[in-house]
Design a protein around this motif. Structure first.
Motif: not given
Length: 165
Positions: A116-135
């Motif tokens: 929020p200090d950077m005026n960010v109110t929504q964060i997006h992410a992506k990961t491969t379907t096999v990267n269970i840890g990141s999910q």
């Protein structure tokens, strides 16, 4: 493990380069290689300065994840910051010796608090379907899976996530 995130600066280049080189093989098991040039210190230094410029221009914000001793254990970044829309994309990578210790979850939690200090109110992410840890890291931090897509550069389907702050 107690960790903190520290904003990337010019003095970090050598230690960060050593971290990246040490973990290259591990990282390339799950993400596309950054190429041999990235692992030449001269090229790395140029890229490091470019990232700092991008950070100075408020387009991105880069952090090193460090343990209490100051050792780099990973990286976490907010990139493609759009101050008008209030959006950004998060990315992170944890060194092989520090996986499965809650480092990524804690670092993401810390970064979300700073957004929020950077005026960010929504964060997006992506990961491969096999990267269970990141999910698991994303879900644990309140990210919602919103879609699946094919990304030819990754050669695997990707899960897309979003978190509203």
């Amino acid at each position: 493990m107690d960790i903190y995130i520290d904003r990337l600066n010019e003095q970090d280049a050598k230690e960060l380069f050593a971290f990246e080189c040490k973990n290259r093989r591990f990282f390339e098991q799950t993400v596309q290689s950054r190429g041999d040039d990235y692992y030449s210190f001269g090229s790395f230094e140029i890229r490091h300065r470019e990232l700092l410029k991008e950070q100075d221009d408020a387009m991105s914000s880069f952090y090193l994840i460090k343990e209490d001793s100051g050792t780099i254990v990973g990286r976490i970044n907010l990139v493609d910051i759009d101050r008008i829309k209030g959006t950004a994309h998060v990315g992170y990578r944890i060194g092989e010796a520090f996986t499965k210790k809650g480092v990524a979850s804690k670092a993401l939690q810390l970064l979300v608090k700073l957004a929020p200090d950077m005026n960010v109110t929504q964060i997006h992410a992506k990961t491969t379907t096999v990267n269970i840890g990141s999910q698991k890291v994303l879900v644990k931090n309140g990210f919602e899976r919103i879609s699946v897509s094919e990304d030819t550069s990754e050669k695997l389907p990707l899960y897309h996530y979003r978190k509203n702050l």
